[in-house]
Design a protein around this motif. Structure first.
Motif, PDB file in Angstrom:
ATOM      1  N   LEU A 592       0.825  -1.209   0.000  1.00  0.00           N
ATOM      2  CA  LEU A 592       0.000   0.000   0.000  1.00  0.00           C
ATOM      3  C   LEU A 592       0.863   1.265   0.000  1.00  0.00           C
ATOM      4  O   LEU A 592       0.522   2.270  -0.637  1.00  0.00           O
ATOM      5  CB  LEU A 592      -0.915  -0.004   1.225  1.00  0.00           C
ATOM      6  CG  LEU A 592      -2.145  -0.923   1.144  1.00  0.00           C
ATOM      7  CD1 LEU A 592      -2.737  -1.156   2.531  1.00  0.00           C
ATOM      8  CD2 LEU A 592      -3.193  -0.315   0.222  1.00  0.00           C
ATOM      9  N   GLN A 593       1.969   1.210   0.710  1.00  0.00           N
ATOM     10  CA  GLN A 593       2.846   2.380   0.796  1.00  0.00           C
ATOM     11  C   GLN A 593       3.440   2.761  -0.559  1.00  0.00           C
ATOM     12  O   GLN A 593       3.676   3.949  -0.829  1.00  0.00           O
ATOM     13  CB  GLN A 593       3.989   2.104   1.783  1.00  0.00           C
ATOM     14  CG  GLN A 593       3.558   2.120   3.252  1.00  0.00           C
ATOM     15  CD  GLN A 593       4.738   1.835   4.155  1.00  0.00           C
ATOM     16  OE1 GLN A 593       5.244   0.721   4.186  1.00  0.00           O
ATOM     17  NE2 GLN A 593       5.173   2.849   4.894  1.00  0.00           N
ATOM     18  N   THR A 594       3.667   1.747  -1.356  1.00  0.00           N
ATOM     19  CA  THR A 594       4.367   2.007  -2.632  1.00  0.00           C
ATOM     20  C   THR A 594       3.430   2.057  -3.836  1.00  0.00           C
ATOM     21  O   THR A 594       3.865   2.392  -4.943  1.00  0.00           O
ATOM     22  CB  THR A 594       5.411   0.906  -2.880  1.00  0.00           C
ATOM     23  OG1 THR A 594       4.753  -0.371  -2.889  1.00  0.00           O
ATOM     24  CG2 THR A 594       6.476   0.921  -1.784  1.00  0.00           C
ATOM     25  N   GLU A 595       2.133   1.722  -3.615  1.00  0.00           N
ATOM     26  CA  GLU A 595       1.184   1.675  -4.736  1.00  0.00           C
ATOM     27  C   GLU A 595       0.794   3.091  -5.179  1.00  0.00           C
ATOM     28  O   GLU A 595       0.262   3.886  -4.395  1.00  0.00           O
ATOM     29  CB  GLU A 595      -0.067   0.897  -4.332  1.00  0.00           C
ATOM     30  CG  GLU A 595      -1.072   0.711  -5.449  1.00  0.00           C
ATOM     31  CD  GLU A 595      -0.464  -0.008  -6.641  1.00  0.00           C
ATOM     32  OE1 GLU A 595      -0.284   0.651  -7.680  1.00  0.00           O
ATOM     33  OE2 GLU A 595      -0.156  -1.220  -6.507  1.00  0.00           O
ATOM     34  N   LYS A 596       1.070   3.412  -6.475  1.00  0.00           N
ATOM     35  CA  LYS A 596       0.779   4.744  -7.013  1.00  0.00           C
ATOM     36  C   LYS A 596      -0.555   4.791  -7.747  1.00  0.00           C
ATOM     37  O   LYS A 596      -1.163   5.861  -7.866  1.00  0.00           O
ATOM     38  CB  LYS A 596       1.902   5.162  -7.978  1.00  0.00           C
ATOM     39  CG  LYS A 596       3.288   5.153  -7.361  1.00  0.00           C
ATOM     40  CD  LYS A 596       3.378   6.084  -6.160  1.00  0.00           C
ATOM     41  CE  LYS A 596       4.807   6.104  -5.588  1.00  0.00           C
ATOM     42  NZ  LYS A 596       4.882   6.956  -4.352  1.00  0.00           N
ATOM     43  N   ASP A 597      -1.005   3.606  -8.217  1.00  0.00           N
ATOM     44  CA  ASP A 597      -2.268   3.529  -8.960  1.00  0.00           C
ATOM     45  C   ASP A 597      -3.440   3.575  -7.975  1.00  0.00           C
ATOM     46  O   ASP A 597      -3.562   2.729  -7.096  1.00  0.00           O
ATOM     47  CB  ASP A 597      -2.302   2.225  -9.771  1.00  0.00           C
ATOM     48  CG  ASP A 597      -3.522   2.147 -10.676  1.00  0.00           C
ATOM     49  OD1 ASP A 597      -4.661   2.180 -10.137  1.00  0.00           O
ATOM     50  OD2 ASP A 597      -3.357   2.026 -11.904  1.00  0.00           O
ATOM     51  N   ASP A 599      -6.675   3.027  -8.359  1.00  0.00           N
ATOM     52  CA  ASP A 599      -7.606   1.891  -8.420  1.00  0.00           C
ATOM     53  C   ASP A 599      -7.021   0.679  -7.690  1.00  0.00           C
ATOM     54  O   ASP A 599      -7.732  -0.027  -6.971  1.00  0.00           O
ATOM     55  CB  ASP A 599      -7.910   1.534  -9.880  1.00  0.00           C
ATOM     56  CG  ASP A 599      -8.772   2.596 -10.560  1.00  0.00           C
ATOM     57  OD1 ASP A 599      -9.452   3.345  -9.837  1.00  0.00           O
ATOM     58  OD2 ASP A 599      -8.749   2.668 -11.794  1.00  0.00           O
ATOM     59  N   LYS A 600      -5.737   0.429  -7.945  1.00  0.00           N
ATOM     60  CA  LYS A 600      -5.100  -0.710  -7.272  1.00  0.00           C
ATOM     61  C   LYS A 600      -4.994  -0.463  -5.766  1.00  0.00           C
ATOM     62  O   LYS A 600      -5.162  -1.386  -4.968  1.00  0.00           O
ATOM     63  CB  LYS A 600      -3.719  -0.977  -7.859  1.00  0.00           C
ATOM     64  CG  LYS A 600      -3.757  -1.606  -9.236  1.00  0.00           C
ATOM     65  CD  LYS A 600      -2.357  -2.006  -9.693  1.00  0.00           C
ATOM     66  CE  LYS A 600      -2.429  -2.725 -11.036  1.00  0.00           C
ATOM     67  NZ  LYS A 600      -1.087  -3.133 -11.503  1.00  0.00           N
ATOM     68  N   PHE A 601      -4.732   0.787  -5.393  1.00  0.00           N
ATOM     69  CA  PHE A 601      -4.667   1.099  -3.958  1.00  0.00           C
ATOM     70  C   PHE A 601      -6.012   0.802  -3.304  1.00  0.00           C
ATOM     71  O   PHE A 601      -6.090   0.257  -2.203  1.00  0.00           O
ATOM     72  CB  PHE A 601      -4.295   2.570  -3.760  1.00  0.00           C
ATOM     73  CG  PHE A 601      -4.096   2.952  -2.312  1.00  0.00           C
ATOM     74  CD1 PHE A 601      -2.847   2.882  -1.720  1.00  0.00           C
ATOM     75  CD2 PHE A 601      -5.179   3.380  -1.527  1.00  0.00           C
ATOM     76  CE1 PHE A 601      -2.662   3.227  -0.377  1.00  0.00           C
ATOM     77  CE2 PHE A 601      -5.014   3.718  -0.201  1.00  0.00           C
ATOM     78  CZ  PHE A 601      -3.756   3.636   0.380  1.00  0.00           C
ATOM     79  N   SER A 602      -7.096   1.163  -4.008  1.00  0.00           N
ATOM     80  CA  SER A 602      -8.439   0.905  -3.492  1.00  0.00           C
ATOM     81  C   SER A 602      -8.687  -0.608  -3.359  1.00  0.00           C
ATOM     82  O   SER A 602      -9.254  -1.067  -2.363  1.00  0.00           O
ATOM     83  CB  SER A 602      -9.484   1.532  -4.410  1.00  0.00           C
ATOM     84  OG  SER A 602     -10.796   1.242  -3.968  1.00  0.00           O
ATOM     85  N   ASP A 603      -8.239  -1.357  -4.384  1.00  0.00           N
ATOM     86  CA  ASP A 603      -8.417  -2.813  -4.333  1.00  0.00           C
ATOM     87  C   ASP A 603      -7.642  -3.425  -3.166  1.00  0.00           C
ATOM     88  O   ASP A 603      -8.162  -4.282  -2.439  1.00  0.00           O
ATOM     89  CB  ASP A 603      -7.954  -3.448  -5.651  1.00  0.00           C
ATOM     90  CG  ASP A 603      -8.995  -3.310  -6.762  1.00  0.00           C
ATOM     91  OD1 ASP A 603     -10.157  -2.989  -6.436  1.00  0.00           O
ATOM     92  OD2 ASP A 603      -8.642  -3.531  -7.934  1.00  0.00           O
ATOM     93  N   TRP A 604      -6.375  -3.004  -3.004  1.00  0.00           N
ATOM     94  CA  TRP A 604      -5.566  -3.542  -1.910  1.00  0.00           C
ATOM     95  C   TRP A 604      -6.184  -3.200  -0.546  1.00  0.00           C
ATOM     96  O   TRP A 604      -6.214  -4.027   0.369  1.00  0.00           O
ATOM     97  CB  TRP A 604      -4.140  -2.990  -1.966  1.00  0.00           C
ATOM     98  CG  TRP A 604      -3.269  -3.627  -3.012  1.00  0.00           C
ATOM     99  CD1 TRP A 604      -2.719  -3.009  -4.108  1.00  0.00           C
ATOM    100  CD2 TRP A 604      -2.855  -4.990  -3.064  1.00  0.00           C
ATOM    101  NE1 TRP A 604      -1.983  -3.897  -4.853  1.00  0.00           N
ATOM    102  CE2 TRP A 604      -2.051  -5.137  -4.229  1.00  0.00           C
ATOM    103  CE3 TRP A 604      -3.072  -6.098  -2.271  1.00  0.00           C
ATOM    104  CZ2 TRP A 604      -1.461  -6.339  -4.598  1.00  0.00           C
ATOM    105  CZ3 TRP A 604      -2.489  -7.304  -2.633  1.00  0.00           C
ATOM    106  CH2 TRP A 604      -1.700  -7.433  -3.783  1.00  0.00           C
TER     107      TRP A 604
END
Length: 635
Positions: A592-597, A599-604
């Motif tokens: 989560l800390q490194t996710e820039k996208d 949509d993907k952050f929301s999914d995670w």
């Protein structure tokens, strides 16, 4: 007069008959005990009914049970002059099994004769035990006060016949047409031995015909009678049993075997009782109690409409079966007799509900049972464990139901815990407190829908790390139990899944959490926006070591699995949002800390929440969305 009808047995009856004949064959003599017990109950019911309507006696007040045999015809007949049955009662009592839970009971049978024999004993075999020894049973009966009798007959297979008949006596007569290899029961010595064994202390006289020889003529002038003189025979009814109600006898006159056999008769239980208490109380109120703790739970222990409990007598006169007024509901498995000298003979259920004598008996009997259990727990832990394995869940009801005895009850409770690596409920609260560390203030527990869910809960991670014992509650009633049992021995009961665990955190732990909250403030706030409809807030966790996250409820909230059960039952559940605690050292949080996208952050973020929800026994609102989310992240 109505013609003969052929009727089919209820499916459950046919199944039970087949199982009984094959499973109980090695204990076949119990058929006589069961039929005598039914006859005794019929006599008791007439005695009570006749208190308000003497005409029911029909001029015959001497209640009795008669047993006859015919060796030539290979039959045994058991007859009583009790209350009798109408046609509809015969069908209800014999053609069907009017016991809720029967199908569930039959589904539990395994096919193992030894195990099934025990279960059938818990069910209560009653009239059907006749077919263990008989290939045909004929029943004649007439209800006291009615003009017409009923004739019932069956071979114990799929059907029976029933018709109206003229039956002179009131009551019931059961004739067993014995199987060819059961001739032993058409013999006087065999029947008498069974009566003495099983029914010696029933209060109703059991009679058998006895033939004696007498001299045909008087002796003359003192001369000795000629040895060849013919002798006459006289056949008359003689009483076989003592016919003294067992509970009225002094304990010094009774052996353990007497108590055990009387228990089987009064309870229709196949097993011997675990223990019992026999006492005669004198003082403000006078009564006798004979209370038994069964070894096995009856099959219908959890059925709300099932008849449980004690037989109430007044001055040796049977009044009714009653458990609701004589004992609290959580002791509904107790069997036995209460015989009062202070109640009126015409006592009704309505009178019982607000009667000082009954209230006093109920308090004293409850205390007596709890004392008996406490003594067993202290002197024979293995025996008490047998009891708890059978009745532990129902005993837990008492914490909420019986406030006055809560302290005694809490000492009798047994649980699984992290101290033992299995699901057996062997740990008492006293055991737990004795093992507590000197700096531990609370008794910690977790509730779940299964032992494995409780044992593997993320909430236990910090307790394993700090070597603190946690009680694992996995019975459905446990959530209700802990709402009523908030402390023990001055120690508060604290759920590890509810509220903060500040008392476990050291100053070092608290400072580490404060620093982490500042360092990861942006990520936490971003997650909170995504989960705003699902969580109250997101916190950095000090209780997790391996898992990514966990759901923490408010102190007053119901466990997630219980909320789900309530919803499934159509009950309204108060809405509240939990706290989500995050393990910042877990790889998912690193992601989560490194996710820039976005949509993907929301999914995670949603995935982390769903995982935490599932691990607590919660249920996903949209399982399909969860699967799609997982697929997107994996691919």
């Amino acid at each position: 007069m109505a013609k003969k009808e052929n009727l089919q047995f209820q499916t459950e009856v046919s199944q039970l008959l087949h199982l009984m004949i094959h499973s109980l064959y090695s204990n076949k003599e119990i058929f006589l005990r069961e039929l005598i017990s039914n006859a005794s109950d019929a006599c008791d019911k007439l005695r009570f009914a006749a208190l308000s309507d003497d005409s029911l006696n029909e001029g015959d007040k001497e209640l009795r049970i008669e047993i006859e045999f015919d060796a030539d015809k290979n039959t045994v007949t058991i007859r009583d002059n009790g209350i009798g049955m109408t046609r509809s009662e015969v069908i209800d009592n014999i053609g069907t099994i009017a016991k809720s839970g029967t199908k569930e009971f039959l589904n539990k049978l395994t096919g193992d004769k030894a195990k099934d024999s025990q279960m059938i004993g818990q069910f209560g075999v009653g009239f059907y035990s006749s077919f263990i020894v008989a290939d045909k049973v004929t029943l004649r009966t007439r209800k006291a006060g009615k003009k017409t009798g009923v004739l019932w007959e069956s071979t114990g297979e799929s059907e029976f016949t029933i018709e109206e008949t003229n039956y002179e006596g009131k009551g019931t007569e059961v004739t067993l047409h014995l199987k060819d290899d059961e001739k032993e029961f058409a013999a006087e010595y065999r029947l008498k031995s069974i009566i003495t064994k099983y029914a010696d202390h029933l209060s109703v006289p059991i009679m058998m015909l006895e033939t004696t020889e007498v001299e045909s003529d008087d002796e003359k002038d003192g001369e000795k009678a000629d040895e060849n003189k013919e002798k006459a025979t006289i056949t008359e009814w003689k009483q076989v049993n003592k016919a003294k109600a067992l509970w009225t006898l002094p304990k010094t006159e009774l052996k353990d075997e007497d108590y055990k056999e009387f228990y089987k008769t009064v309870s229709h239980d196949w097993n011997e009782p675990l223990t019992w208490s026999h006492s005669q109380v004198e003082g403000k109120y006078e009564y006798t109690s004979l209370l038994y703790i069964p070894a096995k739970a009856p099959f219908d222990l959890w059925e709300p409409e099932a008849q449980h409990g004690l037989k109430l007598y007044v001055q040796r006169t049977y009044i009714m079966d009653d458990s609701k007024n004589l004992l609290p509901r959580y002791l509904r498995f107790i069997k036995g007799v209460i015989d009062s000298n202070d109640l009126p003979l015409n006592v009704s259920r309505e009178i019982l509900q607000s009667n000082k004598v009954i209230d006093s008996i109920k308090r004293a009997s409850t205390k007596k049972i709890l004392t008996l259990l406490k003594r067993m727990a202290n002197s024979d832990a293995a025996k008490y464990q047998e009891f708890w394995n059978e009745f532990g869940s129902v005993m837990k009801e008492g914490i909420q139901e019986d406030f006055s005895n809560k302290e005694d009850l809490s000492k009798l409770l047994r649980f699984a815990s992290t101290h033992n690596d299995d699901d057996k409920q062997t740990v008492s609260l006293e055991d737990y407190v004795a093992r507590m560390g000197s700096d531990q203030e609370n008794i910690y527990y977790i509730t779940a829908d299964s032992y494995n869910t409780a044992k593997n809960s993320p909430h236990l991670e910090v307790f394993k790390k700090k070597k603190i014992e946690v009680i694992l509650l996995h019975d459905r009633i446990d959530e209700w139990l802990v709402n009523g049992l908030t402390e023990f021995d001055g120690k508060k009961l604290q759920s590890v899944a509810k509220g903060d665990l500040d008392k476990l955190d050291t100053d070092k732990d608290k400072k580490a959490v404060e620093k982490a909250e500042k360092d990861h403030k942006d990520v936490i706030e971003k997650m909170e926006k995504i989960l705003t409809d699902k969580v109250e807030k997101i916190k950095i966790s000090s209780r997790l070591t391996d898992s990514a996250a966990c759901i923490v409820l408010n102190d007053q909230d119901m466990a997630l699995y219980m909320q789900q059960l309530m919803k499934q039952a159509g009950q309204a559940v108060p809405s509240s949002k939990p706290t989500l605690e995050i393990n910042i050292d877990h790889v998912l949080f690193k992601k989560l800390q490194t996710e820039k996208d976005d949509d993907k952050f929301s999914d995670w973020t949603s995935l982390v929440f769903d995982q935490a929800l599932l691990s607590e026994g919660g249920q996903l609102e949209d399982p399909s969305a969860f699967v799609k989310r997982m697929n997107r992240l994996m691919l």
